[in-house]
Design a protein around this motif. Structure first.
Motif, PDB file in Angstrom:
ATOM      1  N   LEU A  15       0.828  -1.206   0.000  1.00 23.44           N
ATOM      2  CA  LEU A  15       0.000   0.000   0.000  1.00 23.44           C
ATOM      3  C   LEU A  15       0.863   1.257   0.000  1.00 23.44           C
ATOM      4  O   LEU A  15       0.460   2.290  -0.539  1.00 23.44           O
ATOM      5  CB  LEU A  15      -0.930   0.025   1.229  1.00 23.44           C
ATOM      6  CG  LEU A  15      -2.178  -0.832   1.160  1.00 23.44           C
ATOM      7  CD1 LEU A  15      -2.977  -0.695   2.450  1.00 23.44           C
ATOM      8  CD2 LEU A  15      -3.049  -0.478  -0.018  1.00 23.44           C
ATOM      9  N   GLN A  16       2.046   1.167   0.577  1.00 27.91           N
ATOM     10  CA  GLN A  16       2.943   2.320   0.603  1.00 27.91           C
ATOM     11  C   GLN A  16       3.325   2.738  -0.814  1.00 27.91           C
ATOM     12  O   GLN A  16       3.551   3.922  -1.066  1.00 27.91           O
ATOM     13  CB  GLN A  16       4.192   1.998   1.441  1.00 27.91           C
ATOM     14  CG  GLN A  16       4.989   3.211   1.829  1.00 27.91           C
ATOM     15  CD  GLN A  16       4.188   4.208   2.652  1.00 27.91           C
ATOM     16  OE1 GLN A  16       3.427   3.848   3.538  1.00 27.91           O
ATOM     17  NE2 GLN A  16       4.345   5.479   2.344  1.00 27.91           N
ATOM     18  N   ASP A  17       3.365   1.799  -1.772  1.00 27.84           N
ATOM     19  CA  ASP A  17       3.640   2.140  -3.170  1.00 27.84           C
ATOM     20  C   ASP A  17       2.541   3.020  -3.749  1.00 27.84           C
ATOM     21  O   ASP A  17       2.783   3.791  -4.686  1.00 27.84           O
ATOM     22  CB  ASP A  17       3.786   0.879  -4.024  1.00 27.84           C
ATOM     23  CG  ASP A  17       5.051   0.093  -3.718  1.00 27.84           C
ATOM     24  OD1 ASP A  17       5.888   0.596  -2.946  1.00 27.84           O
ATOM     25  OD2 ASP A  17       5.180  -1.027  -4.237  1.00 27.84           O
ATOM     26  N   LEU A  18       1.350   2.910  -3.227  1.00 29.12           N
ATOM     27  CA  LEU A  18       0.241   3.746  -3.688  1.00 29.12           C
ATOM     28  C   LEU A  18       0.281   5.131  -3.037  1.00 29.12           C
ATOM     29  O   LEU A  18      -0.233   6.098  -3.587  1.00 29.12           O
ATOM     30  CB  LEU A  18      -1.102   3.073  -3.387  1.00 29.12           C
ATOM     31  CG  LEU A  18      -1.343   1.732  -4.076  1.00 29.12           C
ATOM     32  CD1 LEU A  18      -2.632   1.091  -3.574  1.00 29.12           C
ATOM     33  CD2 LEU A  18      -1.368   1.899  -5.583  1.00 29.12           C
ATOM     34  N   VAL A  19       0.873   5.202  -1.847  1.00 33.34           N
ATOM     35  CA  VAL A  19       1.029   6.493  -1.163  1.00 33.34           C
ATOM     36  C   VAL A  19       2.145   7.295  -1.816  1.00 33.34           C
ATOM     37  O   VAL A  19       2.021   8.500  -2.017  1.00 33.34           O
ATOM     38  CB  VAL A  19       1.307   6.281   0.343  1.00 33.34           C
ATOM     39  CG1 VAL A  19       1.604   7.593   1.032  1.00 33.34           C
ATOM     40  CG2 VAL A  19       0.122   5.584   1.004  1.00 33.34           C
ATOM     41  N   GLN A  20       3.252   6.638  -2.170  1.00 32.28           N
ATOM     42  CA  GLN A  20       4.372   7.285  -2.862  1.00 32.28           C
ATOM     43  C   GLN A  20       4.889   6.294  -3.901  1.00 32.28           C
ATOM     44  O   GLN A  20       5.494   5.287  -3.551  1.00 32.28           O
ATOM     45  CB  GLN A  20       5.479   7.663  -1.875  1.00 32.28           C
ATOM     46  CG  GLN A  20       6.754   8.147  -2.518  1.00 32.28           C
ATOM     47  CD  GLN A  20       6.548   9.328  -3.450  1.00 32.28           C
ATOM     48  OE1 GLN A  20       5.937  10.316  -3.089  1.00 32.28           O
ATOM     49  NE2 GLN A  20       7.037   9.221  -4.673  1.00 32.28           N
ATOM     50  N   ASP A  21       4.647   6.590  -5.176  1.00 33.50           N
ATOM     51  CA  ASP A  21       5.044   5.710  -6.272  1.00 33.50           C
ATOM     52  C   ASP A  21       6.568   5.599  -6.312  1.00 33.50           C
ATOM     53  O   ASP A  21       7.267   6.589  -6.561  1.00 33.50           O
ATOM     54  CB  ASP A  21       4.509   6.259  -7.594  1.00 33.50           C
ATOM     55  CG  ASP A  21       4.624   5.260  -8.731  1.00 33.50           C
ATOM     56  OD1 ASP A  21       5.420   4.304  -8.618  1.00 33.50           O
ATOM     57  OD2 ASP A  21       3.915   5.443  -9.735  1.00 33.50           O
ATOM     58  N   PRO A  22       7.125   4.387  -6.068  1.00 35.51           N
ATOM     59  CA  PRO A  22       8.580   4.227  -6.052  1.00 35.51           C
ATOM     60  C   PRO A  22       9.206   4.213  -7.451  1.00 35.51           C
ATOM     61  O   PRO A  22      10.416   4.250  -7.586  1.00 35.51           O
ATOM     62  CB  PRO A  22       8.776   2.880  -5.357  1.00 35.51           C
ATOM     63  CG  PRO A  22       7.547   2.107  -5.702  1.00 35.51           C
ATOM     64  CD  PRO A  22       6.438   3.132  -5.756  1.00 35.51           C
ATOM     65  N   ARG A  23       8.372   4.192  -8.492  1.00 34.32           N
ATOM     66  CA  ARG A  23       8.886   4.102  -9.862  1.00 34.32           C
ATOM     67  C   ARG A  23       9.339   5.459 -10.405  1.00 34.32           C
ATOM     68  O   ARG A  23       9.965   5.509 -11.451  1.00 34.32           O
ATOM     69  CB  ARG A  23       7.805   3.522 -10.783  1.00 34.32           C
ATOM     70  CG  ARG A  23       7.281   2.167 -10.307  1.00 34.32           C
ATOM     71  CD  ARG A  23       6.094   1.709 -11.110  1.00 34.32           C
ATOM     72  NE  ARG A  23       4.964   2.640 -10.941  1.00 34.32           N
ATOM     73  CZ  ARG A  23       3.792   2.518 -11.557  1.00 34.32           C
ATOM     74  NH1 ARG A  23       3.593   1.517 -12.385  1.00 34.32           N
ATOM     75  NH2 ARG A  23       2.835   3.389 -11.351  1.00 34.32           N
TER      76      ARG A  23
ATOM     77  N   GLN B 187      10.902   9.619  -9.489  1.00 36.39           N
ATOM     78  CA  GLN B 187      11.716  10.386  -8.552  1.00 36.39           C
ATOM     79  C   GLN B 187      10.907  11.459  -7.819  1.00 36.39           C
ATOM     80  O   GLN B 187      11.202  11.797  -6.687  1.00 36.39           O
ATOM     81  CB  GLN B 187      12.890  11.040  -9.292  1.00 36.39           C
ATOM     82  CG  GLN B 187      13.855  10.048  -9.902  1.00 36.39           C
ATOM     83  CD  GLN B 187      14.509   9.174  -8.841  1.00 36.39           C
ATOM     84  OE1 GLN B 187      14.857   9.641  -7.770  1.00 36.39           O
ATOM     85  NE2 GLN B 187      14.655   7.894  -9.135  1.00 36.39           N
ATOM     86  N   PHE B 188       9.893  12.003  -8.469  1.00 37.97           N
ATOM     87  CA  PHE B 188       9.097  13.072  -7.886  1.00 37.97           C
ATOM     88  C   PHE B 188       7.895  12.483  -7.127  1.00 37.97           C
ATOM     89  O   PHE B 188       7.512  11.346  -7.377  1.00 37.97           O
ATOM     90  CB  PHE B 188       8.623  14.044  -8.979  1.00 37.97           C
ATOM     91  CG  PHE B 188       7.885  13.361 -10.097  1.00 37.97           C
ATOM     92  CD1 PHE B 188       6.514  13.190 -10.043  1.00 37.97           C
ATOM     93  CD2 PHE B 188       8.570  12.873 -11.207  1.00 37.97           C
ATOM     94  CE1 PHE B 188       5.827  12.549 -11.059  1.00 37.97           C
ATOM     95  CE2 PHE B 188       7.899  12.222 -12.231  1.00 37.97           C
ATOM     96  CZ  PHE B 188       6.517  12.065 -12.158  1.00 37.97           C
ATOM     97  N   PRO B 189       7.302  13.221  -6.203  1.00 39.70           N
ATOM     98  CA  PRO B 189       6.158  12.705  -5.441  1.00 39.70           C
ATOM     99  C   PRO B 189       4.945  12.445  -6.341  1.00 39.70           C
ATOM    100  O   PRO B 189       4.475  13.342  -7.029  1.00 39.70           O
ATOM    101  CB  PRO B 189       5.839  13.812  -4.442  1.00 39.70           C
ATOM    102  CG  PRO B 189       7.043  14.678  -4.395  1.00 39.70           C
ATOM    103  CD  PRO B 189       7.717  14.541  -5.720  1.00 39.70           C
ATOM    104  N   LYS B 190       4.496  11.225  -6.368  1.00 37.22           N
ATOM    105  CA  LYS B 190       3.301  10.845  -7.134  1.00 37.22           C
ATOM    106  C   LYS B 190       2.466   9.960  -6.223  1.00 37.22           C
ATOM    107  O   LYS B 190       2.889   8.894  -5.810  1.00 37.22           O
ATOM    108  CB  LYS B 190       3.688  10.122  -8.405  1.00 37.22           C
ATOM    109  CG  LYS B 190       2.495   9.800  -9.270  1.00 37.22           C
ATOM    110  CD  LYS B 190       2.895   9.765 -10.718  1.00 37.22           C
ATOM    111  CE  LYS B 190       1.699   9.446 -11.557  1.00 37.22           C
ATOM    112  NZ  LYS B 190       1.315  10.510 -12.416  1.00 37.22           N
TER     113      LYS B 190
END
Length: 163
Positions: free
Chosen positions: A78-86, A88-91
């Motif tokens: 779920l953390q990948d949905l909070v901050q997309d690790p793919r 560099q910028f906040p998504k």
């Protein structure tokens, strides 16, 4: 005129007091049951709201797939949905990593083909109070036997519906 003995009058007062305690106990039991149902319904409503929010976030995440790597098609947590690790910028696709409203714990993930997860479901095996009259988004939840049957997933090649 005969006088009543004090012990006989005390017996009636004791009987009256026991009756009142019994009536109060029954009343409080009903109030407690009503509050339990109200709390359960609120948790169910929160489960439906948060589950749909997670499902939509997964859909947006997969639509914004970066590159042709199928390993990045679905989030790993779920953390990948909070901050997309793919990127560099906040998504963000989700405001925060929500806990399961029924259990207060982490969700069970529904594994996606090729890695990651395509949805979530509750760990609770309790029977839901709501078993019918769901909206179209939740039509697969009718007659669910437990909260684990309420699955919030972005199913591949099926338009996002359940099963």
């Amino acid at each position: 005129m005969a006088k009543r003995s004090p012990s006989r009058q005390q017996g009636y007062a004791y009987l009256w007091a026991l009756t009142m305690v019994l009536i109060m106990s029954v009343y409080l039991a009903k109030v407690g049951e009503t509050w339990q149902n109200r709390i359960q319904r609120a948790k169910e409503a929160e489960l439906l709201r948060v589950g749909l929010e997670i499902k939509i976030a997964i859909k947006r995440y997969t639509e914004n797939n970066i590159g042709d790597n199928p390993q990045t098609a679905y989030p790993k947590t779920l953390q990948d949905l909070v901050q997309d690790p793919r990127v560099q910028f906040p998504k963000r696709y989700l405001r925060k990593a929500y806990k399961d409203p029924i259990t207060g714990e982490d969700w069970l993930y529904i594994n996606a083909p090729g890695g990651g997860f395509l949805g979530v479901m509750s760990k609770s095996t309790a029977k839901p109070l709501k078993t019918a009259n769901f909206t179209e988004d939740y039509s697969g939840f009718n007659e669910a036997k437990s909260y684990q049957d309420w699955r919030f997933a972005q199913w591949p090649n099926r338009g996002g519906g359940r099963r």
